[in-house]
Design an enzyme around this catalytic site. Structure first.
Site, PDB file in Angstrom:
ATOM      1  N   MET A  65      12.090  24.454   1.219  1.00 48.36           N
ATOM      2  CA  MET A  65      11.213  23.658   0.359  1.00 48.36           C
ATOM      3  C   MET A  65      12.012  22.802  -0.637  1.00 48.36           C
ATOM      4  O   MET A  65      11.698  21.636  -0.868  1.00 48.36           O
ATOM      5  CB  MET A  65      10.250  24.578  -0.402  1.00 48.36           C
ATOM      6  CG  MET A  65       9.186  23.809  -1.158  1.00 48.36           C
ATOM      7  SD  MET A  65       8.086  24.864  -2.120  1.00 48.36           S
ATOM      8  CE  MET A  65       7.167  25.702  -0.856  1.00 48.36           C
TER       9      MET A  65
ATOM     10  N   LYS B  88       0.854  -1.196   0.000  1.00 54.32           N
ATOM     11  CA  LYS B  88       0.000   0.000   0.000  1.00 54.32           C
ATOM     12  C   LYS B  88       0.886   1.242   0.000  1.00 54.32           C
ATOM     13  O   LYS B  88       2.106   1.147   0.226  1.00 54.32           O
ATOM     14  CB  LYS B  88      -0.928  -0.012   1.220  1.00 54.32           C
ATOM     15  CG  LYS B  88      -0.220   0.004   2.554  1.00 54.32           C
ATOM     16  CD  LYS B  88      -1.208  -0.184   3.698  1.00 54.32           C
ATOM     17  CE  LYS B  88      -0.493  -0.336   5.009  1.00 54.32           C
ATOM     18  NZ  LYS B  88      -1.016   0.465   6.075  1.00 54.32           N
TER      19      LYS B  88
ATOM     20  N   ARG C 171      -9.456   0.250  16.237  1.00 57.49           N
ATOM     21  CA  ARG C 171      -9.369   1.113  15.058  1.00 57.49           C
ATOM     22  C   ARG C 171     -10.384   0.634  14.021  1.00 57.49           C
ATOM     23  O   ARG C 171     -11.213   1.384  13.562  1.00 57.49           O
ATOM     24  CB  ARG C 171      -7.935   1.094  14.515  1.00 57.49           C
ATOM     25  CG  ARG C 171      -7.681   2.069  13.407  1.00 57.49           C
ATOM     26  CD  ARG C 171      -6.231   2.090  12.957  1.00 57.49           C
ATOM     27  NE  ARG C 171      -5.822   0.854  12.279  1.00 57.49           N
ATOM     28  CZ  ARG C 171      -4.662   0.687  11.661  1.00 57.49           C
ATOM     29  NH1 ARG C 171      -3.762   1.675  11.657  1.00 57.49           N
ATOM     30  NH2 ARG C 171      -4.350  -0.455  11.065  1.00 57.49           N
TER      31      ARG C 171
ATOM     32  N   TYR D  65      16.682  30.043   6.898  1.00 54.31           N
ATOM     33  CA  TYR D  65      15.488  30.690   7.467  1.00 54.31           C
ATOM     34  C   TYR D  65      15.541  30.688   8.992  1.00 54.31           C
ATOM     35  O   TYR D  65      15.877  29.673   9.608  1.00 54.31           O
ATOM     36  CB  TYR D  65      14.233  29.906   7.069  1.00 54.31           C
ATOM     37  CG  TYR D  65      13.790  30.086   5.640  1.00 54.31           C
ATOM     38  CD1 TYR D  65      13.451  31.341   5.137  1.00 54.31           C
ATOM     39  CD2 TYR D  65      13.680  28.985   4.801  1.00 54.31           C
ATOM     40  CE1 TYR D  65      13.023  31.489   3.826  1.00 54.31           C
ATOM     41  CE2 TYR D  65      13.240  29.129   3.482  1.00 54.31           C
ATOM     42  CZ  TYR D  65      12.913  30.390   3.010  1.00 54.31           C
ATOM     43  OH  TYR D  65      12.485  30.537   1.719  1.00 54.31           O
TER      44      TYR D  65
HETATM   45  C1  LIG Z   1      -3.671  -3.784   8.606  1.00 58.04           C
HETATM   46  C2  LIG Z   1      -2.201  -3.757   8.352  1.00 58.04           C
HETATM   47  N1  LIG Z   1      -1.539  -4.908   8.174  1.00 58.04           N
HETATM   48  C3  LIG Z   1      -0.208  -4.944   7.945  1.00 58.04           C
HETATM   49  C4  LIG Z   1       0.530  -3.780   7.875  1.00 58.04           C
HETATM   50  C5  LIG Z   1       2.014  -3.867   7.653  1.00 58.04           C
HETATM   51  O1  LIG Z   1       2.674  -3.474   8.821  1.00 58.04           O
HETATM   52  P1  LIG Z   1       4.270  -3.322   8.887  1.00 58.04           P
HETATM   53  O2  LIG Z   1       4.611  -2.259   7.904  1.00 58.04           O
HETATM   54  O3  LIG Z   1       4.528  -2.901  10.284  1.00 58.04           O
HETATM   55  O4  LIG Z   1       4.834  -4.636   8.525  1.00 58.04           O
HETATM   56  C6  LIG Z   1      -0.110  -2.553   8.074  1.00 58.04           C
HETATM   57  C7  LIG Z   1       0.673  -1.321   8.025  1.00 58.04           C
HETATM   58  O5  LIG Z   1       0.333  -0.239   8.317  1.00 58.04           O
HETATM   59  C8  LIG Z   1      -1.513  -2.535   8.309  1.00 58.04           C
HETATM   60  O6  LIG Z   1      -2.170  -1.391   8.503  1.00 58.04           O
END
Ligand SMILES: Cc1ncc(COP(=O)(O)O)c(C=O)c1O
Length: 356
Positions: free
Chosen positions: A299, A35, A131, A251
């Site tokens: 920047m 992701k 969550r 800055y």
């Molecule tokens: C639901 C879920 N599973 C797995 C992962 C992977 O976690 P990691 O990057 O700590 O291995 C994440 C990462 O944010 C997650 O949100």
């Protein structure tokens, strides 16, 4: 010549890290979490690199999955947040994606799909992180109801996420795993619990599918495993000047020369994803030699103190993180975590994939 600011993506490191992590859990399967553009490393590239070792991939949202399909990635994709709208259910089925559902609305959307257009569904369980997911007490009723409706089945996997897996002394993780595993045992379904830190340091969390993210990219390195950094963020010196003792740089005049100093200006800034919160003294490496930030991050530029380096010149290479400078150390200096640094490298920075 164009600006020499690049993120070098080390393909061999990504493949090797995945293999090392997956080997920790030989009795379960592992998938790479790609992701957020594979934590900034380029999701399509990473999926191609891991094609022979990661039998599935996980993303957060369906758009990420469809982009992978358009690039020719064929492995099943787990969508960790499930559907945000009803139409995403049919899209998931059409694109061979598995939806992790976390509420009844999502399940009812799937139930409303024609049977032939229903995606595979996994069920998210809230084992204590609060969550996402169904409360442990409700899961068996939900399973009963939606198995009966043909939405869930014996291939559905129970998924949970650990709140503190990176802290190997926190007893909360044991409690989360125990509560969740007791439920899973009663349901006879497969489980997916472990992220990278859990796969590494909580063996009892390893299940049917481990979800490996940050460690595949060389993060979470406070371990005895040999994981290599997968990204080198680098730039080059675009200006050099002498700054007399007592003069300030940048800055807000946050850095003042304590001696006659040599300051190099480097072509990377917060618009590229280098954190603006990095303070004076944050490490960098110039031609592999340690140096440090002097003055506020702008920047498009940063300034570094190279007084101690006799032979620096315009055009010399500066590593912001990678083999010589730990991304974890930079993250700590900026008051954040390596995950954020990786995912924030901006689109302006070309990703260059390198095999050894
Ligand atoms: C639901 C879920 N599973 C797995 C992962 C992977 O976690 P990691 O990057 O700590 O291995 C994440 C990462 O944010 C997650 O949100």
């Amino acid at each position: 010549m164009s600006r020499q600011t690049q993120a070098i993506i080390h393909a061999d490191a990504i493949i090797q890290n995945f293999k090392v992590l997956a080997a920790l859990a030989p009795h379960s399967q592992s998938m790479a979490v790609i992701k957020a553009d594979a934590y900034g490393h380029g999701a399509v590239n990473v999926a191609r690199m891991l094609k022979h070792v990661s039998p599935r991939f996980a993303v957060a949202i369906i758009e990420e999955a469809i982009a992978l399909r358009h690039a020719g990635i064929t492995a099943p994709i787990i969508v960790l947040e499930g559907a945000h709208q009803r139409k995403e259910c049919e899209m998931a089925a059409a694109h061979n994606c598995i939806l992790v559902t976390h509420n009844e609305q999502q399940l009812s959307w799937i139930k409303a799909c024609a049977v032939a257009e229903r995606p595979q569904v996994w069920l998210k369980v809230d084992s204590g992180m609060h969550r996402l997911g169904f409360s442990i007490d409700d899961v068996e009723d939900i399973l009963h109801k939606y198995k009966h409706a043909g939405v869930l089945n014996d291939n559905s996997v129970l998924v949970t996420h650990l709140a503190c897996a990176d802290d190997n002394e926190n007893p909360f993780t044991e409690r989360q795993i125990e509560r969740f595993m007791q439920l899973a045992k009663r349901t006879h379904l497969g489980v997916s619990v472990a992220n990278s830190p859990a796969t590494i340091q909580w063996p009892e969390s390893r299940g049917c599918w481990n979800r490996l993210g940050v460690a595949v990219y060389g993060g979470f390195r406070e371990t005895s495993l040999s994981l290599a950094p997968a990204m080198t963020l680098r730039s080059s010196i675009i200006a050099l000047r002498q700054v007399p003792k007592g003069e300030s740089v940048g800055y807000g005049q946050t850095w003042t020369a304590q001696q006659n100093s040599k300051i190099a200006t480097v072509g990377i800034g917060y618009a590229d994803g280098y954190p603006r919160h990095c303070p004076n003294g944050t490490p960098v490496a110039v031609n592999g030699q340690p140096a440090s930030l002097a003055g506020r991050v702008s920047m498009d530029m940063i300034t570094i103190d190279v007084t101690h380096l006799p032979n620096v010149a315009i055009g010399d290479s500066v590593e912001l993180w990678g083999e010589n400078v730990s991304i974890g150390e930079v993250a700590e200096a900026a008051g954040t975590i390596d995950y954020e640094l990786m995912t924030r490298v901006s689109a302006r920075v070309p990703r260059i994939v390198k095999y050894k």
